[in-house]
Design a protein around this motif. Structure first.
Motif, PDB file in Angstrom:
ATOM      1  N   ALA A   1       0.819  -1.209   0.000  1.00  0.00           N
ATOM      2  CA  ALA A   1       0.000   0.000   0.000  1.00  0.00           C
ATOM      3  C   ALA A   1       0.858   1.267   0.000  1.00  0.00           C
ATOM      4  N   VAL A   2       1.917   1.276   0.815  1.00  0.00           N
ATOM      5  CA  VAL A   2       2.756   2.475   0.890  1.00  0.00           C
ATOM      6  C   VAL A   2       3.528   2.681  -0.411  1.00  0.00           C
ATOM      7  N   LEU A   3       4.127   1.622  -0.941  1.00  0.00           N
ATOM      8  CA  LEU A   3       4.932   1.762  -2.149  1.00  0.00           C
ATOM      9  C   LEU A   3       4.077   2.140  -3.358  1.00  0.00           C
ATOM     10  N   ALA A   4       3.023   1.370  -3.626  1.00  0.00           N
ATOM     11  CA  ALA A   4       2.202   1.614  -4.808  1.00  0.00           C
ATOM     12  C   ALA A   4       1.251   2.792  -4.609  1.00  0.00           C
ATOM     13  N   GLY A   5       0.747   2.949  -3.391  1.00  0.00           N
ATOM     14  CA  GLY A   5      -0.188   4.040  -3.133  1.00  0.00           C
ATOM     15  C   GLY A   5       0.440   5.405  -3.305  1.00  0.00           C
ATOM     16  N   THR A   6       1.655   5.585  -2.805  1.00  0.00           N
ATOM     17  CA  THR A   6       2.312   6.888  -2.958  1.00  0.00           C
ATOM     18  C   THR A   6       2.733   7.132  -4.403  1.00  0.00           C
ATOM     19  N   SER A   7       3.017   6.068  -5.147  1.00  0.00           N
ATOM     20  CA  SER A   7       3.310   6.233  -6.567  1.00  0.00           C
ATOM     21  C   SER A   7       2.094   6.792  -7.304  1.00  0.00           C
ATOM     22  N   THR A   8       0.920   6.265  -6.983  1.00  0.00           N
ATOM     23  CA  THR A   8      -0.320   6.764  -7.589  1.00  0.00           C
ATOM     24  C   THR A   8      -0.638   8.169  -7.114  1.00  0.00           C
ATOM     25  N   LEU A   9      -0.379   8.453  -5.854  1.00  0.00           N
ATOM     26  CA  LEU A   9      -0.629   9.796  -5.328  1.00  0.00           C
ATOM     27  C   LEU A   9       0.179  10.849  -6.084  1.00  0.00           C
ATOM     28  N   GLY A  10       1.386  10.490  -6.506  1.00  0.00           N
ATOM     29  CA  GLY A  10       2.199  11.408  -7.297  1.00  0.00           C
ATOM     30  C   GLY A  10       1.546  11.752  -8.624  1.00  0.00           C
TER      31      GLY A  10
END
Length: 545
Positions: A211-220
């Motif tokens: 969640a942290v790795l992929a979620g922050t990528s999407t947030l960008g």
């Protein structure tokens, strides 16, 4: 109408120069941050030849591929020429933009929702050789990453509206925000979980890590799209929902979009094959999709910095000339663009060949072994950089004429050669499969560039071919000499790569400096005048001098 060496359609015009300089600066900052982001990511995940890196690469690349297939290329090809024409309407194109943006947003929201639900199928299509835990990990990443399709599309939609209105800077600077957010996400990942060990199996990843790795990528990507709302308001664009497309004169746009979508289906078919070739190599212990992703990132860097910035600014002018029926000016723009971008792309090819080993270590996780696997792919792919950028400009020449049919057939040639070579790469050992993919890339791009130039020349009554060929002949000679000089210097220093990041950074700086200096001297001796428009884009005293 032949183009004079320094006529009114040269690429040194003040307005075009400022626009492309602003875009190049934004792209440069974004790419530097992107490289930092990639280097940090590979270091956090243990390198390019690891289960976690490969699964994340597939899941995080699929949204970009699908966005390009569904919306990106169609919007790029259609929006600018159509909006340029709409701006001449009594309302300044307001109603046209409202209807177009409303329809596009609704369509992309629906498509993205379907893709997110179908994440397991998407991963199976792009990485069929994944099995068990590896497939489960990639699918889990995909659930978080697939919403990027909508926000990439929104970014392109709003950015092309800005480009059509002559506001180019924000579109190229917005990815900086994306990289900053993603880097912050990686910092949060390390703070919470530490670095992932190189031998970590796919089944060992936790839901929180994913969640942290992929979620922050999407947030960008979300931030990259939404930040364009500010420059849109400053440009006087006040978008509001407006329904219906009837009577908007979109028949010709629909035709262009249809042919462009066909070409993109072909190109994404190649991406699908490459993804599966990479997945097969990963399953057998060789470099796979993570390594190909980093190699292609290096390949695209000079193209993004120079060609995309120049052509994005030039495309509006080309579209305006085409709308007036001024084929002479359009022909002059194509010729000048080919020669000017050629100066930078030949230099970039020489630079990539010389610094590939160092770049491989920097982007491959900091080890000489993984860096070497990446470097071999970069060197072979670099041989296709010059025609790749030339084809990009030629496509925009056709799109300015609202002709997407011809680029479709050119893409058929490129796709056929690249896909055939990539499939044949499955016969190679796992460690060499990406070399086959890279070699097929180079061959297909040269064939496509020649075919596209011939076809565009027939439409425009020529593209100043003799002058373009003479310029490229001199550039290739100078580039070969500069690459040879660079290799002579860096080869004895290759032991620095065993020092990891510091040694690789030193070697890249030394090799790059030698290539640039020798290339610059060669351009002066060969009297390549096309370097001047590029130099004028340098900031401050450098550009004026």
């Amino acid at each position: 109408m032949a183009e004079a060496p320094s006529d009114r359609r040269s690429l040194g015009g003040a307005a075009l120069g400022r626009a492309s300089a602003v875009m190049a600066a934004g792209t440069a900052v974004s790419r530097v941050l992107g490289f930092v982001r990639t280097a940090v990511l590979m270091a956090v995940l243990g390198g390019v030849v690891t289960a976690g890196a490969d699964a994340f690469q597939v899941a995080n690349t699929v949204p970009n591929n699908l966005y390009l297939l569904i919306a990106g290329g169609v919007l790029n090809a259609v929006l600018v020429p159509q909006v340029v024409r709409a701006l001449a309407r009594p309302d300044g194109g307001a109603e046209y933009l409202d209807r177009l943006v409303t329809a596009a947003v609704l369509l992309m929201a629906a498509v993205t929702a379907v893709l997110a639900v179908a994440a397991p199928v998407v991963i199976r299509v792009y990485a069929n050789d994944y099995s068990g835990a590896q497939r489960d990990l990639a699918t889990a990443f995909a659930y978080w990453c697939l919403p990027q399709v909508f926000f990439y599309s929104l970014y392109t939609l709003l950015g092309q509206v800005l480009n059509a209105k002559g506001r180019f800077g924000a579109y190229m600077w917005a990815p900086v925000v994306n990289n900053v957010v993603a880097l912050a996400g990686l910092a949060a990942f390390v703070a919470a979980f530490g670095r992932v060990a190189r031998d970590t199996g796919p089944q060992e990843w936790t839901g929180a890590q994913i969640a942290v790795l992929a979620g922050t990528s999407t947030l960008g990507v979300v931030a990259q799209a939404l930040v364009l709302a500010v420059p849109l308001r400053r440009a006087g664009v006040r978008l509001r929902p407006r329904w219906g497309l009837r009577g908007m004169g979109l028949r010709s746009a629909g035709t262009v979009a249809g042919w462009t979508l066909g070409a993109l289906l072909l190109s994404q078919g190649t991406a699908l094959v490459i993804s599966n070739v990479g997945a097969s190599a990963t399953e057998e212990g060789g470099p796979g999709n993570a390594a190909w992703g980093q190699a292609f990132l290096l390949f695209m860097l000079p193209h993004s910095l120079v060609t995309v910035s120049l052509v994005t600014a030039l495309f509006t002018r080309m579209s305006t000339a085409a709308a007036r029926g001024d084929l002479g000016s359009l022909r002059a723009d194509v010729s000048a663009g080919l020669r000017t971008t050629g100066v930078a792309m030949v230099l970039a090819t020489a630079g990539l060949v010389v610094t590939a080993g160092a770049a491989g270590v920097l982007l491959g996780g900091g080890t000489a072994e993984q860096g070497a696997a990446l470097a071999r792919v970069v060197v072979v792919a670099a041989l296709g950089l010059v025609p790749f950028s030339a084809t990009y400009l030629v496509q925009r020449g056709f799109y300015a004429l609202e002709d997407a049919r011809t680029p479709f057939f050119v893409q058929c040639l490129v796709t056929g050669l690249w896909t055939t070579g990539s499939v044949a790469s499955l016969l190679l050992p796992a460690d060499d499969r990406l070399l086959g993919v890279a070699g097929s890339l180079a061959v297909s791009q040269w064939a496509g560039a020649v075919a596209g130039l011939v076809a565009l020349g027939r439409r425009l009554g020529g593209v100043d071919a003799a002058r373009v060929v003479r310029t490229y002949a001199r550039l290739v000679l100078v580039g070969a000499v500069s690459a040879g000089a660079g290799l002579l210097v860096v080869s004895p220093l290759s032991g620095l790569l065993r020092e990891g990041f510091p040694g690789a950074a030193v070697l890249a700086a030394v090799g790059g400096a030698v290539v640039v200096l020798v290339y610059a001297a060669g351009l002066r001796v060969a009297r390549v005048e096309e370097v001047r428009p590029l130099l004028r884009r340098l900031p401050g005293p450098l550009g004026r001098r």
